[in-house]
Design a protein around this motif. Sequence first.
Motif, mmCIF file in Angstrom:
data_model
loop_
_atom_site.group_PDB
_atom_site.id
_atom_site.type_symbol
_atom_site.label_atom_id
_atom_site.label_comp_id
_atom_site.label_asym_id
_atom_site.label_seq_id
_atom_site.Cartn_x
_atom_site.Cartn_y
_atom_site.Cartn_z
ATOM 1 N N VAL A 31 -2.988 3.794 -2.517
ATOM 2 C CA VAL A 31 -3.087 2.901 -3.665
ATOM 3 C C VAL A 31 -2.391 1.582 -3.340
ATOM 4 C CG1 VAL A 31 -2.483 2.552 -6.089
ATOM 5 C CG2 VAL A 31 -3.127 4.824 -5.297
ATOM 6 N N ARG A 32 -3.079 0.474 -3.612
ATOM 7 C CA ARG A 32 -2.466 -0.838 -3.447
ATOM 8 C C ARG A 32 -1.930 -1.289 -4.800
ATOM 9 N NH1 ARG A 32 -2.308 -3.720 0.871
ATOM 10 N NH2 ARG A 32 -4.068 -2.613 1.850
ATOM 11 N N GLU A 71 0.756 7.093 9.397
ATOM 12 C CA GLU A 71 0.077 6.002 10.085
ATOM 13 C C GLU A 71 -0.544 5.086 9.036
ATOM 14 O OE1 GLU A 71 -2.829 7.426 12.814
ATOM 15 O OE2 GLU A 71 -1.390 7.703 14.449
ATOM 16 N N LEU A 72 -0.645 3.821 9.365
ATOM 17 C CA LEU A 72 -1.343 2.886 8.484
ATOM 18 C C LEU A 72 -2.830 3.241 8.477
ATOM 19 C CD1 LEU A 72 -1.331 0.266 6.782
ATOM 20 C CD2 LEU A 72 -1.759 -0.972 8.921
ATOM 21 N N PRO A 73 -3.383 3.507 7.308
ATOM 22 C CA PRO A 73 -4.811 3.848 7.257
ATOM 23 C C PRO A 73 -5.666 2.727 7.845
ATOM 24 C CG PRO A 73 -3.741 4.309 5.162
ATOM 25 C CD PRO A 73 -2.755 3.550 5.980
ATOM 26 N N ASN A 110 -0.131 16.790 5.481
ATOM 27 C CA ASN A 110 0.501 16.612 6.777
ATOM 28 C C ASN A 110 1.977 16.230 6.676
ATOM 29 O OD1 ASN A 110 0.445 13.952 5.940
ATOM 30 N ND2 ASN A 110 -1.048 13.273 7.469
ATOM 31 N N GLY A 111 2.536 16.119 5.480
ATOM 32 C CA GLY A 111 3.959 15.853 5.331
ATOM 33 C C GLY A 111 4.363 14.444 5.700
ATOM 34 N N CYS A 112 3.480 13.470 5.483
ATOM 35 C CA CYS A 112 3.771 12.076 5.793
ATOM 36 C C CYS A 112 3.369 11.197 4.614
ATOM 37 C CB CYS A 112 3.008 11.617 7.034
ATOM 38 S SG CYS A 112 3.398 12.555 8.521
ATOM 39 N N SER A 113 4.277 10.345 4.162
ATOM 40 C CA SER A 113 3.965 9.423 3.079
ATOM 41 C C SER A 113 4.930 8.263 3.120
ATOM 42 C CB SER A 113 4.041 10.121 1.714
ATOM 43 O OG SER A 113 5.380 10.493 1.409
ATOM 44 N N GLY A 114 4.567 7.156 2.478
ATOM 45 C CA GLY A 114 5.447 6.006 2.437
ATOM 46 C C GLY A 114 4.711 4.746 2.030
ATOM 47 N N VAL A 115 5.377 3.601 2.234
ATOM 48 C CA VAL A 115 4.877 2.311 1.763
ATOM 49 C C VAL A 115 4.680 1.355 2.935
ATOM 50 C CG1 VAL A 115 5.440 0.280 0.367
ATOM 51 C CG2 VAL A 115 5.990 2.565 -0.487
ATOM 52 N N PHE A 116 3.565 0.636 2.919
ATOM 53 C CA PHE A 116 3.292 -0.429 3.879
ATOM 54 C C PHE A 116 3.212 -1.765 3.141
ATOM 55 C CE2 PHE A 116 1.636 3.323 5.980
ATOM 56 C CZ PHE A 116 2.009 3.148 7.297
ATOM 57 N N GLN A 117 3.812 -2.791 3.733
ATOM 58 C CA GLN A 117 3.640 -4.124 3.201
ATOM 59 C C GLN A 117 2.192 -4.563 3.386
ATOM 60 O OE1 GLN A 117 6.686 -7.024 4.335
ATOM 61 N NE2 GLN A 117 7.924 -5.326 5.169
ATOM 62 N N GLU A 118 1.859 -5.667 2.733
ATOM 63 C CA GLU A 118 0.472 -6.141 2.797
ATOM 64 C C GLU A 118 0.051 -6.435 4.236
ATOM 65 O OE1 GLU A 118 -2.388 -9.314 0.394
ATOM 66 O OE2 GLU A 118 -0.225 -9.646 0.469
ATOM 67 N N ASP A 119 1.012 -6.858 5.099
ATOM 68 C CA ASP A 119 0.666 -7.157 6.494
ATOM 69 C C ASP A 119 0.672 -5.923 7.390
ATOM 70 O OD1 ASP A 119 3.325 -6.538 6.834
ATOM 71 O OD2 ASP A 119 3.939 -8.518 7.551
ATOM 72 N N LEU A 159 0.848 -1.192 0.000
ATOM 73 C CA LEU A 159 0.000 0.000 0.000
ATOM 74 C C LEU A 159 0.886 1.246 0.000
ATOM 75 C CD1 LEU A 159 -3.030 0.923 0.218
ATOM 76 C CD2 LEU A 159 -2.600 1.192 2.678
ATOM 77 N N VAL A 160 0.736 2.098 -1.009
ATOM 78 C CA VAL A 160 1.460 3.363 -1.088
ATOM 79 C C VAL A 160 0.542 4.456 -0.561
ATOM 80 C CG1 VAL A 160 2.761 4.963 -2.546
ATOM 81 C CG2 VAL A 160 2.663 2.526 -3.132
ATOM 82 N N VAL A 161 0.997 5.151 0.489
ATOM 83 C CA VAL A 161 0.160 6.139 1.168
ATOM 84 C C VAL A 161 0.726 7.534 0.942
ATOM 85 C CG1 VAL A 161 -0.762 6.905 3.384
ATOM 86 C CG2 VAL A 161 -0.488 4.454 2.916
ATOM 87 N N PRO A 162 -0.020 8.436 0.299
ATOM 88 C CA PRO A 162 0.427 9.815 0.112
ATOM 89 C C PRO A 162 0.103 10.656 1.340
ATOM 90 C CG PRO A 162 -1.693 9.555 -0.921
ATOM 91 C CD PRO A 162 -1.340 8.208 -0.324
#
Length: 460
Positions: free
Chosen positions: A235-236, A149-151, A119-128, A106-109
Amino acid sequence: LIRAASQATGERFCAASICRPTGLKGISLSSCCADNDVEEILHDPAAPPILKGPIPAPRPMTIGRQLDKPCTSLLSAKDTLTMENSGTSAPENTTPKGFLEFRNALVVPPAVGENGKYNGCSGVFQEDGTFVNSSLSVTGDKFVHNAPELPAAGSFEETYLAGTHAVGGVFFGHFGHFITESTGRLWILGQDMPIDSIIFAPKEKGFADHAVARQTGLLAAIGVHTDLTVIDRPVRVERLIVPDQEFGLSPDLIRGTPRYVDFMRRCAATVKPEGAELLYISRQGLPADRGMILGEQFLIDRLEAEGYHIFKPQRHTLQQQAAHYRVAKKIISVDCFPLHFLAYVAHPDQKISIIKRRSMDAITNILEQLESFASPRVQVIDHIRADYVNKKFRRIGRTSWSDVSLKSVGADLLAAGMITSLDGWRDLTPAEIDAQLAELGSESESPYWPIPVEDAVSAE
């Protein structure tokens, strides 16, 4: 070096903040030809349009709603960048290959907060739900964005992006920041794997289609051919590659890794050289608050007499700029962002003279990048007698002007073999300096006053 990086990132703005984003933006390289945005868009009715031809429509996708959660850093103290801990080092390399690969990441803007700003925070979360630290990008001694934060499940309508895509980091709409802060992961395009697009999170709220098209054209101009996808919703991604950042505006990154430089040199080799062999990069025609040396017209007259072509980047497409920089054998310029662009297509046979235009370290990153990318012969000319700052800005920076000893500049150029004669070279008279400062003050609706060179450090 840290101070220089801070200066370089202290006044960011997004050049494409005039349109409301409408979702995912995928701009096809083959469908766009972006005109120039050198340092800033030129506020001149006579300037060429930003785009030639229509912008293709975004890929059809289901768009969810904006997140509205505050972000907190998910990094441990060991991972956090501080002045005491590793200076400007990026997160540790991921693997010997230099990239990580995930399915259904999951790519989080950045999310829009209550104040209507990102809010100046973004990055990538693995599926878990595990955060990928290497998805954070570095500038200077800090992250460009912090970890989000993980949505929460159900807090957004999930958008799915099929295919293989690579993380590009943070998207800057400004020419100079994009070319130095958004390109550090593009080396992945030189690896033996198909990449459908490079995914970016926007730096600022309000990026526009034309900014994405312009930066796609910028990359094409230096031989980097790819699609850019800039997201404003989570976006996943079916298959996501997270490459290490291997270039950027940090002492540890500005030279690029050997792999990064090799990729960019191979791209530059595809740029067709075209233009004059003697080139002066002028700032004439830019607004007063873009800063310059006093008496540039005098400098232009002297260099024209030596056969130099007076090149105003804002009057040319990015492709034309790259072609001119590629063919030139001798280049004279003040310190400015176009020199970072030049570094991508420079070659070892060039001679480059850089005239300092402000009493601050705005040149170290340029020199490091030029040396690493191409190793041309570079001369730095520093004959500043006084800096002039506008009352509205009050400090030396990109907006300030300077009085330089033009006679001494000429002598240095002659010694380096950049010109053949000192005939006509002289310093500006006090009356000429006062007249130009009065003109600048009138244009800016605010007066300029001098800061002697010996006081420049404190002013900075």
